[in-house]
Motif scaffolding. Structure first.
Motif, PDB file in Angstrom:
ATOM      1  N   MET A   1      23.797   9.103  43.063  1.00 52.13           N
ATOM      2  CA  MET A   1      22.995   8.997  44.279  1.00 52.13           C
ATOM      3  C   MET A   1      23.897   8.596  45.446  1.00 52.13           C
ATOM      4  SD  MET A   1      19.592   6.699  44.899  1.00 52.13           S
ATOM      5  CE  MET A   1      18.727   6.767  46.445  1.00 52.13           C
ATOM      6  N   LYS A   2      23.710   9.273  46.570  1.00 52.57           N
ATOM      7  CA  LYS A   2      24.553   9.022  47.729  1.00 52.57           C
ATOM      8  C   LYS A   2      24.238   7.655  48.336  1.00 52.57           C
ATOM      9  CE  LYS A   2      26.463  11.698  51.503  1.00 52.57           C
ATOM     10  NZ  LYS A   2      26.304  12.911  52.343  1.00 52.57           N
ATOM     11  N   ALA A   3      25.303   6.902  48.671  1.00 55.36           N
ATOM     12  CA  ALA A   3      25.108   5.566  49.247  1.00 55.36           C
ATOM     13  C   ALA A   3      24.512   5.676  50.644  1.00 55.36           C
ATOM     14  CB  ALA A   3      26.438   4.825  49.306  1.00 55.36           C
ATOM     15  N   LEU A   4      23.670   4.731  50.978  1.00 53.86           N
ATOM     16  CA  LEU A   4      23.054   4.706  52.299  1.00 53.86           C
ATOM     17  C   LEU A   4      24.107   4.377  53.358  1.00 53.86           C
ATOM     18  CD1 LEU A   4      19.775   2.727  51.522  1.00 53.86           C
ATOM     19  CD2 LEU A   4      19.945   5.156  52.070  1.00 53.86           C
ATOM     20  N   PRO A   5      24.024   4.999  54.536  1.00 52.27           N
ATOM     21  CA  PRO A   5      24.979   4.660  55.606  1.00 52.27           C
ATOM     22  C   PRO A   5      24.711   3.257  56.135  1.00 52.27           C
ATOM     23  CG  PRO A   5      23.268   6.117  56.441  1.00 52.27           C
ATOM     24  CD  PRO A   5      23.058   6.030  54.955  1.00 52.27           C
ATOM     25  N   LYS A   6      25.711   2.701  56.790  1.00 46.19           N
ATOM     26  CA  LYS A   6      25.554   1.359  57.351  1.00 46.19           C
ATOM     27  C   LYS A   6      24.731   1.421  58.634  1.00 46.19           C
ATOM     28  CE  LYS A   6      29.850  -0.621  55.548  1.00 46.19           C
ATOM     29  NZ  LYS A   6      31.121  -1.304  55.900  1.00 46.19           N
ATOM     30  N   SER A   7      23.759   0.543  58.734  1.00 48.65           N
ATOM     31  CA  SER A   7      22.936   0.467  59.939  1.00 48.65           C
ATOM     32  C   SER A   7      23.691  -0.295  61.024  1.00 48.65           C
ATOM     33  CB  SER A   7      21.617  -0.242  59.632  1.00 48.65           C
ATOM     34  OG  SER A   7      21.866  -1.582  59.238  1.00 48.65           O
ATOM     35  N   MET A  65      16.239  -7.977  53.543  1.00 51.67           N
ATOM     36  CA  MET A  65      17.540  -7.431  53.950  1.00 51.67           C
ATOM     37  C   MET A  65      18.625  -7.855  52.962  1.00 51.67           C
ATOM     38  SD  MET A  65      17.605  -8.022  58.069  1.00 51.67           S
ATOM     39  CE  MET A  65      16.535  -7.126  59.180  1.00 51.67           C
ATOM     40  N   PRO A  66      18.630  -7.313  51.758  1.00 54.68           N
ATOM     41  CA  PRO A  66      19.619  -7.744  50.757  1.00 54.68           C
ATOM     42  C   PRO A  66      21.061  -7.443  51.156  1.00 54.68           C
ATOM     43  CG  PRO A  66      18.411  -5.803  50.002  1.00 54.68           C
ATOM     44  CD  PRO A  66      17.709  -6.299  51.223  1.00 54.68           C
ATOM     45  N   ARG A  67      21.300  -6.332  51.861  1.00 53.18           N
ATOM     46  CA  ARG A  67      22.682  -6.000  52.239  1.00 53.18           C
ATOM     47  C   ARG A  67      23.214  -6.989  53.277  1.00 53.18           C
ATOM     48  NH1 ARG A  67      24.076   0.201  53.207  1.00 53.18           N
ATOM     49  NH2 ARG A  67      22.425   0.129  54.763  1.00 53.18           N
ATOM     50  N   ILE A  68      22.352  -7.428  54.190  1.00 49.33           N
ATOM     51  CA  ILE A  68      22.762  -8.424  55.185  1.00 49.33           C
ATOM     52  C   ILE A  68      23.082  -9.744  54.487  1.00 49.33           C
ATOM     53  CG2 ILE A  68      22.037  -9.753  57.200  1.00 49.33           C
ATOM     54  CD1 ILE A  68      22.448  -6.872  57.892  1.00 49.33           C
ATOM     55  N   ARG A  69      22.229 -10.145  53.554  1.00 47.13           N
ATOM     56  CA  ARG A  69      22.457 -11.405  52.830  1.00 47.13           C
ATOM     57  C   ARG A  69      23.743 -11.329  52.010  1.00 47.13           C
ATOM     58  NH1 ARG A  69      17.121 -10.661  51.095  1.00 47.13           N
ATOM     59  NH2 ARG A  69      17.825 -10.660  48.919  1.00 47.13           N
TER      60      ARG A  69
END
Length: 253
Positions: A1-7, A65-69
């Motif tokens: 699965m393609k990784a989500l781009p950074k917001s 927001m798990p990526r922010i944490r």
């Protein structure tokens, strides 16, 4: 699965935590509980301002927001009161260092404008304060703004009625390497400012107050296109007020 781009908010957080780690120590004291680091507090406070929300509102959003944490290294979230106390403990010098470091990420031009604006210390309506005969002290905020990228290089904040000509010298002394040309209106017409600027190899492009025909002649000889870039300072002041409001919520200063 393609990784989500950074917001945008994720990229902002990554840059903010990088700058915060350069600006402040890991903990405020060797006696602290070492539960959260100072850089974590700084970035959370920056996120609160960027999102224009409350402490509780920010913490509620961070739950999802798990990526922010993960970027911040937060296994758990602090309470709203913890962030509020952290803000009150941090000195103005810390925010000034972070501001200075952040400008190194931008392609600044060296053409810098200086301009002041007022901010109310509460959001009570002027009609109410006048009717109730209340006096609300304002903050006078002077910004040093790069005309190319509209970046705030430095600032001076006061609650006194200090004249513009007294505020400009400290700003010049703190940022001589960032200024090639200094743009200012007639409020900064002072020979001391011009001498100080030239001592730091800065070209002062400041309009003269027109008391004589000689002053009018000097103003006529100013580079109109270059001096016109001074309006970018006013644009930044206007943008701040439109985006975040023309008042500050904090009652402490």
């Amino acid at each position: 699965m393609k990784a989500l781009p950074k917001s945008k908010i994720l990229r902002f957080t990554e840059k903010a935590i990088h700058l915060a780690r350069q600006a402040v120590s890991r903990y405020s004291s060797k006696f602290s509980k070492h539960r959260y680091t100072l850089p974590q507090h700084v970035v959370l406070l920056c996120l609160k301002v960027r999102k224009n929300t409350t402490y509780r509102g920010l913490l509620d959003e961070l739950i999802e927001m798990p990526r922010i944490r993960r970027v911040l290294g937060l296994a758990e979230l602090p309470t709203a009161s913890t962030l509020c106390k952290a803000f009150n403990r941090l000195d103005m010098a810390v925010w000034r260092i972070i501001l200075t470091l952040s400008t190194t990420l931008l392609p600044t031009s060296g053409v810098v404008g200086v301009d002041a604006s007022g901010f109310d210390r509460t959001h009570a309506s002027k009609h109410y304060t006048k009717r109730a005969e209340l006096t609300i002290q304002q903050l006078k905020v002077t910004l040093l703004v790069d005309a190319k990228v509209n970046a705030i290089l430095n600032l001076h904040v006061t609650t006194t009625r200090k004249h513009d000509s007294q505020i400009a010298p400290p700003l010049i002394k703190r940022n001589p390497e960032d200024i090639d040309i200094l743009l200012g209106d007639k409020g900064y017409d002072d020979q001391k400012i011009r001498r100080l600027a030239r001592q730091h190899e800065v070209r002062p492009l400041i309009k003269h107050r027109e008391f004589t025909s000689l002053h009018k002649a000097w103003n006529t000889r100013l580079d109109a296109d270059l001096y016109g870039q001074r309006s970018q300072s006013e644009t930044v002041n206007s943008t701040l007020k439109r985006k975040y409001g023309a008042f500050v919520r904090s009652r402490r200063w």
